[in-house]
Design an enzyme around this catalytic site. Structure first.
Site, mmCIF file in Angstrom:
data_model
loop_
_atom_site.group_PDB
_atom_site.id
_atom_site.type_symbol
_atom_site.label_atom_id
_atom_site.label_comp_id
_atom_site.label_asym_id
_atom_site.label_seq_id
_atom_site.Cartn_x
_atom_site.Cartn_y
_atom_site.Cartn_z
ATOM 1 N N CYS A 333 33.943 44.089 31.174
ATOM 2 C CA CYS A 333 34.826 42.970 30.853
ATOM 3 C C CYS A 333 35.200 42.988 29.366
ATOM 4 C CB CYS A 333 34.178 41.654 31.282
ATOM 5 S SG CYS A 333 35.369 40.297 31.416
ATOM 6 N N HIS A 431 32.173 42.268 36.851
ATOM 7 C CA HIS A 431 30.783 41.854 36.694
ATOM 8 C C HIS A 431 30.047 42.087 38.020
ATOM 9 C CE1 HIS A 431 31.350 39.910 32.807
ATOM 10 N NE2 HIS A 431 32.466 39.370 33.286
#
Length: 490
Positions: A333, A431
């Site tokens: 991310c 994630h």
């Protein structure tokens, strides 16, 4: 009983007293009895979040509690989520959607609006479930936070629910914590507290009994039970980084995570903490990055500021040295965004508007935009075509030629992330990568571990939730708990 479900709230004398764990335990215990129970936390402040089935964002603790209830996470379970992005401010998320960023003073004035969202969500849950199991935040006795409180007694008073007070005996001073908390409550709030749970006790319960007798006599309230200290219980931490490691034997892969000031979703690394062949190290300020097989740049709530901090600590040079020596580098991310050539924040979403140079390890540029991407996804890792599940929580749009070598191909046909030409650097927006057994094994092999032991992290989490419910059965006064929930004792 009325058509609306009963509400029971767990509050704590301190942060990390065991509120999240106790709510998880009570949720699974009731679910095993066939009770339609749902978790609820009015307001959560955390950088660990989860994506819900309705496309919003809530605290990860409530997602685990939803699993304990055998439910899919929903934004009503955590209607107000605060994600700190500066030392004095946070992004405010209402019903799963980012509304704005505020400093503490502005949010204090905003609480009346936030309370409307809290009560709306609670009302929907109470209409749909028999029991709403509520988790408070911090302590109800924080004098400076009492005005317009929506997280603890302010909420309990608004919905007229009973409260259980939990305290951690392992940190010491448990009787002072419990009695002191009661003393700082108003008369009506004190009346709401229907009993105590003492958490993390080690030793002979007989030696504690005189203290329990004194506490009941002093307060006129029952001790509902004493939960033992459990050293090998592994559920996602709500906020603090959990550095405990499972027992390790034999050759281990060394994985290093630089802890940046605004690190987010560090629960990504829990499966590595528990993996018997991984030695996981979190490295903080003032520490040099040690030698490693794999360095992982984590998610961040303030990517440009964290990138500046990484450089100030000299970690950028350490990362380049690591790559020269043949190490692997993964960005997740915000970590992916750092790997690129430039990072632009024209709207000032994460601080002052402007652009920053990235690490230049992938031919990418990222622009932060107001619309946040929130998705649960499935796909396949480019390494070994390993299947995976994960979730996206980001505001960045990334472009560049490195995207022609994706890290992941999603089931909807979208490509995610990128890999370097030499294969030593990889980044992804997803994630939860390491929670997928096949993907975790493929990543560990990529990082240099030859014989990888497959670990089913989902099964481990489910096992620990069941263990918590067993502790409720063995150590708490289940008759009183059922009465507080409005449930029959039989």
């Amino acid at each position: 009983m009325s058509d609306r479900g009963r509400t029971l709230m767990v509050q704590g004398t301190t942060s990390d007293a065991g509120k999240s764990t106790l709510v998880t335990a009570l949720c699974r215990w009731l679910a095993r009895r066939g009770v339609a129970v749902v978790p609820f936390k009015p307001q959560n402040m955390a950088l660990n979040s989860a994506v819900t089935a309705d496309g919003g964002e809530i605290g990860r603790a409530q997602a685990v509690q939803a699993q304990a209830c055998r439910l899919a996470p929903h934004t009503d379970m955590n209607p107000v989520l605060l994600k700190p992005n500066t030392d004095i401010g946070a992004q405010v998320i209402i019903h799963g959607r980012a509304v704005t960023s505020m400093d503490a003073a502005a949010y204090h004035d905003y609480k009346r609006v936030a309370m409307e969202a809290v009560l709306a969500s609670h009302g929907r849950l109470a209409a749909a479930y028999r029991v709403v199991m509520v988790e408070g935040a911090g302590s109800p006795a924080e004098i400076n936070l009492r005005a317009n409180d929506i997280a603890n007694m302010g909420f309990a008073e608004a919905v007229d629910c009973p409260v259980i007070l939990v305290a951690d005996i392992d940190r010491g001073g448990v009787f002072a914590h419990l009695v002191g908390t009661l003393e700082l409550l108003s008369d009506s709030e004190r009346e709401r507290v229907k009993g105590f749970v003492i958490n993390r006790f080690r030793g002979d319960i007989a030696l504690l009994q005189p203290g329990l007798d004194w506490l009941e006599a002093r307060t006129g309230k029952p001790v509902l039970g004493v939960l033992p200290y459990v050293s090998d219980l592994h559920l996602e931490a709500e906020d603090a980084i959990d550095t405990r490691q499972a027992a390790k034997v034999g050759p281990r892969l060394k994985v290093v995570v630089p802890v940046l000031p605004r690190i987010s979703n560090h629960t990504d690394f829990d499966p590595l903490r528990l993996h018997p062949q991984v030695e996981l190290s979190f490295v903080g300020p003032g520490q040099a990055l040690p030698s490693a097989d794999l360095i992982v740049l984590p998610g961040s709530k303030s990517v440009r500021a964290d990138l500046a901090a990484l450089r100030e600590r000299g970690w950028d040079e350490a990362i380049l040295r690591h790559l020269r020596y043949g190490g692997r580098l993964l960005g997740i991310c915000g970590g992916l965004q750092m790997l690129g050539e430039r990072l632009h924040d024209p709207l000032g979403l994460e601080g002052a508007a402007g652009s920053s140079a990235g690490l230049g390890l992938l031919a990418l540029e990222t622009t932060l935009e107001a619309d946040k991407q929130l998705r649960n996804v499935q796909g396949r890792l480019s390494l070994e075509d390993a299947p995976l599940s994960g979730y996206e929580i980001h505001a960045g749009v990334t472009r560049g030629e490195a995207l022609a070598r994706p890290a992941v191909v999603l089931d909807d046909g979208r490509a995610d992330g990128a890999r370097s030409v030499d294969g030593n650097v990889m980044g992804t927006y997803l994630h939860g990568l390491f929670e997928s057994t096949a993907a975790c094994s493929a990543l560990l092999r990529w990082a240099g571990l030859r014989e990888v032991q497959a670990v089913d992290y989902q099964a481990l989490r489910e096992r620990d939730i069941e263990r918590l419910a067993d502790l409720v059965e063995r150590h708490l006064d289940t008759g009183r708990l059922l009465a507080l929930c409005g449930e029959p004792h039989a």
